[in-house]
Scaffold this motif. Structure first.
Motif, PDB file in Angstrom:
ATOM      1  N   ASP A   1       0.816  -1.218   0.000  1.00 41.17           N
ATOM      2  CA  ASP A   1       0.000   0.000   0.000  1.00 41.17           C
ATOM      3  C   ASP A   1       0.847   1.264   0.000  1.00 41.17           C
ATOM      4  OD1 ASP A   1      -2.319  -1.404  -0.073  1.00 41.17           O
ATOM      5  OD2 ASP A   1      -2.739  -1.275   2.064  1.00 41.17           O
ATOM      6  N   PHE A   2       1.996   1.226   0.679  1.00 41.12           N
ATOM      7  CA  PHE A   2       2.832   2.429   0.747  1.00 41.12           C
ATOM      8  C   PHE A   2       3.496   2.729  -0.585  1.00 41.12           C
ATOM      9  CE2 PHE A   2       2.865   0.812   5.179  1.00 41.12           C
ATOM     10  CZ  PHE A   2       2.181   1.876   5.753  1.00 41.12           C
ATOM     11  N   GLN A   3       3.780   1.688  -1.352  1.00 41.71           N
ATOM     12  CA  GLN A   3       4.336   1.900  -2.690  1.00 41.71           C
ATOM     13  C   GLN A   3       3.253   2.403  -3.645  1.00 41.71           C
ATOM     14  OE1 GLN A   3       6.141  -1.585  -4.337  1.00 41.71           O
ATOM     15  NE2 GLN A   3       6.804  -0.576  -6.208  1.00 41.71           N
ATOM     16  N   ARG A   4       2.045   1.887  -3.463  1.00 44.26           N
ATOM     17  CA  ARG A   4       0.942   2.287  -4.331  1.00 44.26           C
ATOM     18  C   ARG A   4       0.493   3.717  -4.051  1.00 44.26           C
ATOM     19  NH1 ARG A   4      -4.180  -1.550  -4.068  1.00 44.26           N
ATOM     20  NH2 ARG A   4      -4.197  -0.714  -1.942  1.00 44.26           N
ATOM     21  N   ASP A   5       0.534   4.106  -2.778  1.00 44.63           N
ATOM     22  CA  ASP A   5       0.078   5.447  -2.402  1.00 44.63           C
ATOM     23  C   ASP A   5       0.930   5.974  -1.253  1.00 44.63           C
ATOM     24  OD1 ASP A   5      -1.261   7.784  -1.905  1.00 44.63           O
ATOM     25  OD2 ASP A   5      -3.095   6.837  -1.153  1.00 44.63           O
ATOM     26  N   PRO A   6       2.105   6.598  -1.570  1.00 44.41           N
ATOM     27  CA  PRO A   6       3.000   7.092  -0.523  1.00 44.41           C
ATOM     28  C   PRO A   6       2.372   8.140   0.382  1.00 44.41           C
ATOM     29  CG  PRO A   6       4.111   7.007  -2.652  1.00 44.41           C
ATOM     30  CD  PRO A   6       2.671   6.779  -2.923  1.00 44.41           C
ATOM     31  N   SER A   7       1.294   8.780  -0.045  1.00 49.99           N
ATOM     32  CA  SER A   7       0.674   9.814   0.790  1.00 49.99           C
ATOM     33  C   SER A   7       0.075   9.236   2.062  1.00 49.99           C
ATOM     34  CB  SER A   7      -0.414  10.550   0.002  1.00 49.99           C
ATOM     35  OG  SER A   7      -1.514   9.697  -0.273  1.00 49.99           O
ATOM     36  N   VAL A   8      -0.049   7.913   2.139  1.00 57.58           N
ATOM     37  CA  VAL A   8      -0.556   7.281   3.361  1.00 57.58           C
ATOM     38  C   VAL A   8       0.342   7.621   4.548  1.00 57.58           C
ATOM     39  CG1 VAL A   8      -1.005   5.061   4.489  1.00 57.58           C
ATOM     40  CG2 VAL A   8      -1.716   5.424   2.122  1.00 57.58           C
ATOM     41  N   PHE A   9       1.660   7.756   4.293  1.00 54.68           N
ATOM     42  CA  PHE A   9       2.591   8.087   5.381  1.00 54.68           C
ATOM     43  C   PHE A   9       2.199   9.386   6.089  1.00 54.68           C
ATOM     44  CE2 PHE A   9       5.690   5.404   2.946  1.00 54.68           C
ATOM     45  CZ  PHE A   9       5.942   4.496   3.952  1.00 54.68           C
ATOM     46  N   ASP A  10       1.653  10.357   5.316  1.00 50.65           N
ATOM     47  CA  ASP A  10       1.302  11.655   5.887  1.00 50.65           C
ATOM     48  C   ASP A  10       0.147  11.567   6.873  1.00 50.65           C
ATOM     49  OD1 ASP A  10       3.263  12.738   4.268  1.00 50.65           O
ATOM     50  OD2 ASP A  10       1.856  13.157   2.626  1.00 50.65           O
ATOM     51  N   ARG A  11      -0.567  10.462   6.860  1.00 45.91           N
ATOM     52  CA  ARG A  11      -1.751  10.320   7.705  1.00 45.91           C
ATOM     53  C   ARG A  11      -1.488   9.422   8.911  1.00 45.91           C
ATOM     54  NH1 ARG A  11      -6.810   9.295   3.804  1.00 45.91           N
ATOM     55  NH2 ARG A  11      -7.844  10.133   5.667  1.00 45.91           N
ATOM     56  N   LEU A  12      -0.221   8.985   9.086  1.00 48.02           N
ATOM     57  CA  LEU A  12       0.143   8.107  10.192  1.00 48.02           C
ATOM     58  C   LEU A  12       1.160   8.797  11.095  1.00 48.02           C
ATOM     59  CD1 LEU A  12       0.530   4.809   8.123  1.00 48.02           C
ATOM     60  CD2 LEU A  12      -1.479   5.580   9.404  1.00 48.02           C
ATOM     61  N   GLU A  13       1.547   8.135  12.160  1.00 49.74           N
ATOM     62  CA  GLU A  13       2.526   8.701  13.083  1.00 49.74           C
ATOM     63  C   GLU A  13       3.835   9.009  12.362  1.00 49.74           C
ATOM     64  OE1 GLU A  13       1.135   6.355  17.169  1.00 49.74           O
ATOM     65  OE2 GLU A  13       2.969   5.769  16.105  1.00 49.74           O
ATOM     66  N   SER A  14       4.573   9.995  12.869  1.00 52.39           N
ATOM     67  CA  SER A  14       5.796  10.435  12.198  1.00 52.39           C
ATOM     68  C   SER A  14       6.870   9.352  12.163  1.00 52.39           C
ATOM     69  CB  SER A  14       6.348  11.687  12.903  1.00 52.39           C
ATOM     70  OG  SER A  14       6.611  11.405  14.269  1.00 52.39           O
ATOM     71  N   SER A  15       6.824   8.416  13.103  1.00 48.43           N
ATOM     72  CA  SER A  15       7.841   7.368  13.153  1.00 48.43           C
ATOM     73  C   SER A  15       7.578   6.219  12.182  1.00 48.43           C
ATOM     74  CB  SER A  15       7.924   6.797  14.574  1.00 48.43           C
ATOM     75  OG  SER A  15       6.682   6.199  14.939  1.00 48.43           O
ATOM     76  N   VAL A  16       6.429   6.241  11.515  1.00 49.83           N
ATOM     77  CA  VAL A  16       6.040   5.114  10.671  1.00 49.83           C
ATOM     78  C   VAL A  16       7.013   4.915   9.517  1.00 49.83           C
ATOM     79  CG1 VAL A  16       4.309   4.329   9.017  1.00 49.83           C
ATOM     80  CG2 VAL A  16       3.602   5.090  11.284  1.00 49.83           C
ATOM     81  N   LEU A  17       7.482   5.990   8.890  1.00 49.96           N
ATOM     82  CA  LEU A  17       8.375   5.862   7.740  1.00 49.96           C
ATOM     83  C   LEU A  17       9.652   5.128   8.125  1.00 49.96           C
ATOM     84  CD1 LEU A  17       9.111   6.375   4.830  1.00 49.96           C
ATOM     85  CD2 LEU A  17       9.906   8.670   5.474  1.00 49.96           C
ATOM     86  N   ASP A  18      10.253   5.528   9.271  1.00 51.50           N
ATOM     87  CA  ASP A  18      11.478   4.850   9.709  1.00 51.50           C
ATOM     88  C   ASP A  18      11.216   3.373  10.009  1.00 51.50           C
ATOM     89  OD1 ASP A  18      12.942   7.161   9.471  1.00 51.50           O
ATOM     90  OD2 ASP A  18      12.681   7.730  11.593  1.00 51.50           O
ATOM     91  N   SER A  19      10.080   3.093  10.639  1.00 51.97           N
ATOM     92  CA  SER A  19       9.726   1.705  10.944  1.00 51.97           C
ATOM     93  C   SER A  19       9.527   0.901   9.667  1.00 51.97           C
ATOM     94  CB  SER A  19       8.446   1.656  11.785  1.00 51.97           C
ATOM     95  OG  SER A  19       8.622   2.298  13.028  1.00 51.97           O
ATOM     96  N   PHE A  20       8.912   1.536   8.670  1.00 52.57           N
ATOM     97  CA  PHE A  20       8.664   0.860   7.397  1.00 52.57           C
ATOM     98  C   PHE A  20       9.984   0.538   6.691  1.00 52.57           C
ATOM     99  CE2 PHE A  20       8.130   1.341   2.755  1.00 52.57           C
ATOM    100  CZ  PHE A  20       7.350   0.222   2.514  1.00 52.57           C
ATOM    101  N   ILE A  21      10.915   1.509   6.676  1.00 54.34           N
ATOM    102  CA  ILE A  21      12.208   1.294   6.023  1.00 54.34           C
ATOM    103  C   ILE A  21      12.967   0.154   6.699  1.00 54.34           C
ATOM    104  CG2 ILE A  21      14.469   2.331   5.580  1.00 54.34           C
ATOM    105  CD1 ILE A  21      12.995   5.015   5.227  1.00 54.34           C
ATOM    106  N   ALA A  22      12.954   0.139   8.045  1.00 54.65           N
ATOM    107  CA  ALA A  22      13.636  -0.924   8.781  1.00 54.65           C
ATOM    108  C   ALA A  22      12.991  -2.283   8.510  1.00 54.65           C
ATOM    109  CB  ALA A  22      13.613  -0.616  10.274  1.00 54.65           C
ATOM    110  N   ARG A  23      11.681  -2.274   8.429  1.00 54.11           N
ATOM    111  CA  ARG A  23      10.956  -3.528   8.176  1.00 54.11           C
ATOM    112  C   ARG A  23      11.287  -4.072   6.793  1.00 54.11           C
ATOM    113  NH1 ARG A  23       6.862  -6.521   6.583  1.00 54.11           N
ATOM    114  NH2 ARG A  23       5.517  -7.520   8.131  1.00 54.11           N
TER     115      ARG A  23
END
Length: 369
Positions: free
Chosen positions: A176-198
Motif C-alpha cells: 500500500d505504501f508503494q501504491r500510495d506514498p501519501s498514506v505516510f502523511d496520515r500516520l505517526e511520524s515514526s512510521v516511515l522509519d519503521s517501514f524502512i527498517a521492516r
C-alpha cells in the motif's frame, strides 16, 4: 440380503472450486489432484462436510434439550472425528516381561495401528457396533476407528468429465505504501522509519530463504553419493541461516496463484447406505440438508469460490429382496435454501424428530457398551 439405499446423481460447481490436499505444494506450485486424468472432489472431503453437519445437528439438539448435558471434548471428538485413540506409553505397558515399544521393522511410532486383535478387542468392537446401531446413528453412519465401527455411509469421489481442465488464478498482495506514498502523511511520524527498517529485514529474509532453497537442493543431490563432509557443512550453514532469519516478510507478493475447477463443471457422484437403520437414513438426509443451507466446499471463498448444487435419484433394495424400488429424489439448488425431497425418501427425513430423543451420542455411552 441386507437393505441398501443408493443415491446416484451429480454435484454441480455453481462457482469455481479450489482445494488443497495434505502435502500438496502451495502458491505458484499448487495444482489440483487428478484421479487418472480427471479432476475430482475427494470422497474424504465430502464425507467430512457431512459428518461435521451431522455433528452440528446433534449439538443443536442438545442445546435445545435442557435435560441433556453438554458434550465433553471426547464426545465431540467421537462425533466429528470418530474419536481419538491416545498413544500408550511403552514404559507403562509390558507384555511377557518386555517393553511394548515398536520394533525397527514396523517403526510407525506410537500412533501405529495394532497388527493383532485380541478376543477382548473383538468383543468390545461387537458391543460398540451394536450400541452405535441402536443408539448412535452418527457413529454408525460415519464410523469410529477408536471403537472399531466401520460406518454404513459410502461416499464416492465426485468425478469431473475427462475433458474438464483447471484454470490458473493469479492475484497479488500489493504494498500500500508503494501504491500510495501519501498514506505516510496520515500516520505517526515514526512510521516511515519503521517501514524502512521492516523492508530491510524483509529483504534479508528473502535472500536467506533463497539461499536455504539452494542449499536444500544441493543437499538432496549429494545424499545420493558419499559426500559426508559437504553434507555436514550444508547442515551447519542451514542451521545458521534459519536461526538468524528476521521474522518480517515482504508486504508485496506479486505472484499468488492457485488452480480452480471451472464453474459449470458437472461431477458424477454417488452415495450408498449399506444396511442402514431408519435413524441413520434420517440423520444422513438431515446432514445433507444442513450442508445445503451453506453449500460451500474448498478454499478461497473470499474470492467467490466453492458454492455447489446437487441432485440424486434414490433407489432402495429392501432387506431380503433382490429388486430395487424407486424412492424419489433429493436435490439442493445451491442457493442456501436447503434440501428438497420428493417421493418416499421424504418419509425418512420427517422421521428424525420422533427418533432423536432416545439416542445417546456420548463417548461414555459407546465405551461402556
Amino acid at each position: 440380503m441386507r437393505k441398501v439405499i443408493v443415491l446416484k446423481g451429480e454435484i454441480v460447481a455453481e462457482q469455481p472450486i479450489s482445494y488443497s490436499v495434505p502435502g500438496a505444494p502451495k502458491g505458484a506450485d499448487h495444482k489440483l489432484p487428478r484421479l487418472g486424468r480427471q479432476l475430482y472432489l475427494t470422497a474424504s472431503g465430502l464425507r467430512g462436510v457431512l459428518r461435521h453437519a451431522a455433528t452440528e445437528i446433534v449439538m443443536d439438539m442438545i442445546d435445545a434439550d435442557q435435560a441433556r448435558a453438554k458434550l465433553s471434548l471426547d464426545d465431540y471428538f467421537l462425533l466429528a472425528m470418530g474419536g481419538v485413540k491416545d498413544a500408550k506409553n511403552p514404559a507403562q505397558k509390558k507384555k511377557n516381561g518386555k517393553s511394548a515399544e515398536p520394533s525397527d521393522e514396523s517403526a510407525e511410532g506410537d500412533d501405529a495401528e495394532k497388527t493383532t486383535v485380541s478376543e477382548a478387542d473383538i468383543v468390545r468392537m461387537v458391543r460398540a457396533n451394536r450400541f452405535a446401531r441402536t443408539r448412535n446413528p452418527l457413529v454408525c453412519l460415519f464410523g469410529s476407528m477408536r471403537h472399531g465401527v466401520s460406518g454404513s455411509l459410502y461416499c464416492a469421489h465426485a468425478i469431473a468429465p475427462e475433458s474438464t481442465d483447471s484454470t490458473r488464478v493469479r492475484h497479488v498482495r500489493a504494498n500500500d505504501f508503494q501504491r500510495d506514498p501519501s498514506v505516510f502523511d496520515r500516520l505517526e511520524s515514526s512510521v516511515l522509519d519503521s517501514f524502512i527498517a521492516r523492508q530491510a529485514d524483509a529483504a534479508v529474509r528473502s535472500e536467506g530463504n533463497k539461499r536455504i532453497k539452494a542449499l536444500e537442493q544441493e543437499q538432496k543431490k549429494l545424499r545420493r553419493g558419499d559426500n559426508t563432509a559437504r553434507l555436514k557443512e550444508i547442515e551447519a550453514e542451514l542451521d545458521e541461516i534459519k536461526a538468524s532469519l528476521p521474522s518480517d516478510v515482504q508486504l508485496q507478493l506479486p505472484n499468488i496463484t492457485y488452480d480452480a475447477i471451472p464453474a459449470g463443471t458437472v461431477f458424477a457422484h454417488e452415495f450408498t447406505l449399506s444396511n442402514p437403520t431408519d435413524a441413520e437414513v434420517a440423520l444422513f438426509l438431515r446432514a445433507l440438508d444442513r450442508f445445503a443451507l451453506n453449500p460451500l466446499i474448498g478454499g478461497h471463498r473470499a474470492h467467490g469460490l466453492g458454492r455447489v448444487s446437487g441432485h440424486w435419484s434414490v433407489r432402495m433394495r429392501p432387506a431380503g429382496e433382490r429388486e430395487f424400488v424407486d424412492m424419489g429424489e433429493v436435490a439442493f439448488a445451491g442457493d442456501f435454501t436447503g434440501l428438497k425431497l420428493t417421493g418416499r425418501i421424504a418419509e425418512f427425513f420427517a422421521s428424525w424428530d420422533a427418533q432423536k430423543d432416545a439416542l445417546d451420542f456420548t463417548e461414555a455411552g459407546i465405551a461402556a457398551a
